[in-house]
Design a protein around this motif. Structure first.
Motif, PDB file in Angstrom:
ATOM      1  N   ASN A 167       0.805  -1.224   0.000  1.00 33.07           N
ATOM      2  CA  ASN A 167       0.000   0.000   0.000  1.00 33.07           C
ATOM      3  C   ASN A 167       0.839   1.276   0.000  1.00 33.07           C
ATOM      4  OD1 ASN A 167      -2.529  -1.293  -0.081  1.00 33.07           O
ATOM      5  ND2 ASN A 167      -2.440  -1.647   2.133  1.00 33.07           N
ATOM      6  N   TRP A 168       2.136   1.161  -0.268  1.00 28.16           N
ATOM      7  CA  TRP A 168       3.000   2.338  -0.398  1.00 28.16           C
ATOM      8  C   TRP A 168       3.493   2.438  -1.835  1.00 28.16           C
ATOM      9  CZ3 TRP A 168       4.168   6.125   3.163  1.00 28.16           C
ATOM     10  CH2 TRP A 168       3.707   5.892   4.469  1.00 28.16           C
ATOM     11  N   SER A 169       3.392   3.634  -2.381  1.00 28.17           N
ATOM     12  CA  SER A 169       3.933   3.942  -3.704  1.00 28.17           C
ATOM     13  C   SER A 169       5.102   4.904  -3.532  1.00 28.17           C
ATOM     14  CB  SER A 169       2.855   4.575  -4.588  1.00 28.17           C
ATOM     15  OG  SER A 169       1.763   3.702  -4.763  1.00 28.17           O
TER      16      SER A 169
ATOM     17  N   GLU B  97       3.473   2.514  -8.372  1.00 29.62           N
ATOM     18  CA  GLU B  97       2.951   1.602  -7.345  1.00 29.62           C
ATOM     19  C   GLU B  97       3.995   0.499  -7.122  1.00 29.62           C
ATOM     20  OE1 GLU B  97      -0.986   0.329  -8.338  1.00 29.62           O
ATOM     21  OE2 GLU B  97      -1.844   2.311  -7.922  1.00 29.62           O
TER      22      GLU B  97
ATOM     23  N   GLN C 258       1.568   6.885   0.727  1.00 26.57           N
ATOM     24  CA  GLN C 258       0.528   5.880   0.942  1.00 26.57           C
ATOM     25  C   GLN C 258      -0.502   6.015  -0.176  1.00 26.57           C
ATOM     26  OE1 GLN C 258      -1.058   6.053   4.993  1.00 26.57           O
ATOM     27  NE2 GLN C 258      -0.438   3.930   5.205  1.00 26.57           N
ATOM     28  N   ARG C 259      -0.907   4.885  -0.740  1.00 25.50           N
ATOM     29  CA  ARG C 259      -1.771   4.941  -1.910  1.00 25.50           C
ATOM     30  C   ARG C 259      -3.047   5.724  -1.645  1.00 25.50           C
ATOM     31  NH1 ARG C 259      -1.727  -0.091  -3.060  1.00 25.50           N
ATOM     32  NH2 ARG C 259       0.172   0.118  -4.266  1.00 25.50           N
TER      33      ARG C 259
ATOM     34  N   TYR D 192      -3.502   9.704  -2.534  1.00 27.15           N
ATOM     35  CA  TYR D 192      -3.794  10.277  -3.849  1.00 27.15           C
ATOM     36  C   TYR D 192      -4.965   9.567  -4.534  1.00 27.15           C
ATOM     37  CZ  TYR D 192      -0.847   6.411  -5.616  1.00 27.15           C
ATOM     38  OH  TYR D 192      -0.299   5.181  -5.896  1.00 27.15           O
ATOM     39  N   ALA D 193      -5.768   8.852  -3.749  1.00 23.91           N
ATOM     40  CA  ALA D 193      -6.966   8.209  -4.291  1.00 23.91           C
ATOM     41  C   ALA D 193      -7.985   9.269  -4.703  1.00 23.91           C
ATOM     42  CB  ALA D 193      -7.573   7.267  -3.256  1.00 23.91           C
TER      43      ALA D 193
END
Length: 235
Positions: free
Chosen positions: A110-112, A135, A171-172, A175-176
């Protein structure tokens, strides 16, 4: 990836000491440096490249890091031999070059990563760097960046002593779409709630009414909170 204190030394000393916003942005993430000194030159149509110890300029289509292809084939499983990532690639768009940093990247679930120009350092006027989010928990591979050459008919040198990009963890969820689209707009100051005016008073007005207020109070307060806070583990 390595951070270099000499790079931080190029920031204004007052800004680094007293402006916590500038310091935090500059130190967030990691500097990534070119793996070798190399030079590009673009005439508006063709790109040439050379590197330290090379004896000539070479037309750029796709170029391997010197000696790396053989090393890759020695280390990689047999089925993957011949698939070493290129060091430099001239892409179809005019003047655009993809550069491999020499690193492979992987992150925790879950980290990009955000790959961007180094924050608060002077930009080279001969080229622009693109930004990208990878990603890297789902995709394992070479850490590339893309740059666009601007000046023509002049050598553009990239040094191992100057950071090429800054890599920052994201963290993804940050930027969702549901986060980016969830915001409010206040159209005039007359619509500010009382709480906003109170916070403005605390942040701006009261410090300026103190005749002997300390310089860099915001920076000192942020650093004090960090010392007293709980450690965060990114993985």
């Amino acid at each position: 990836m390595r951070a270099d204190a000499s790079v931080l030394g190029t920031l204004p000393s007052r800004g680094f000491q007293y402006c916590e916003a500038l310091r935090a942005a500059s130190s967030f993430g990691w500097y990534v440096f070119p793996p070798i000194d190399f030079t590009l030159q673009w005439d508006g149509s063709q790109i040439l490249w050379t590197y330290r110890a090379a004896k000539a300029w070479y037309p750029l289509t796709s170029a391997q890091f010197p000696g790396f292809a053989a090393e890759f084939d020695r280390r990689a499983p047999k089925r993957l031999r011949g698939f070493a990532p290129p060091f430099l690639t001239a892409v179809p768009e005019p003047g655009v070059v993809q550069v491999w940093t020499g690193l492979f990247v992987e992150s925790a679930e879950n980290w990009s990563i955000l790959v961007r120009p180094p924050a608060n350092l002077p930009r080279n006027l001969a080229f622009d760097l693109y930004e990208g989010i990878v990603e890297s928990d789902r995709w394992f591979g070479p850490l590339f960046t893309n740059l666009r050459l601007i000046k023509t008919d002049v050598p553009i040198t990239f040094s191992t002593e100057t950071p090429l990009v800054q890599v920052q963890p994201l963290q993804r969820g940050t930027y969702a779409d549901e986060v980016s689209n969830r915001f409010g707009l206040v159209r005039s100051m007359g619509d500010f709630p009382a709480e906003a005016w109170s916070r403005y008073e605390e942040s701006i007005v009261k410090p300026n009414l103190q005749p002997a207020r300390a310089v860099g109070a915001y920076a000192a307060e942020v650093r004090r909170r960090k010392r007293g806070g709980c450690p965060v583990h990114i993985g």
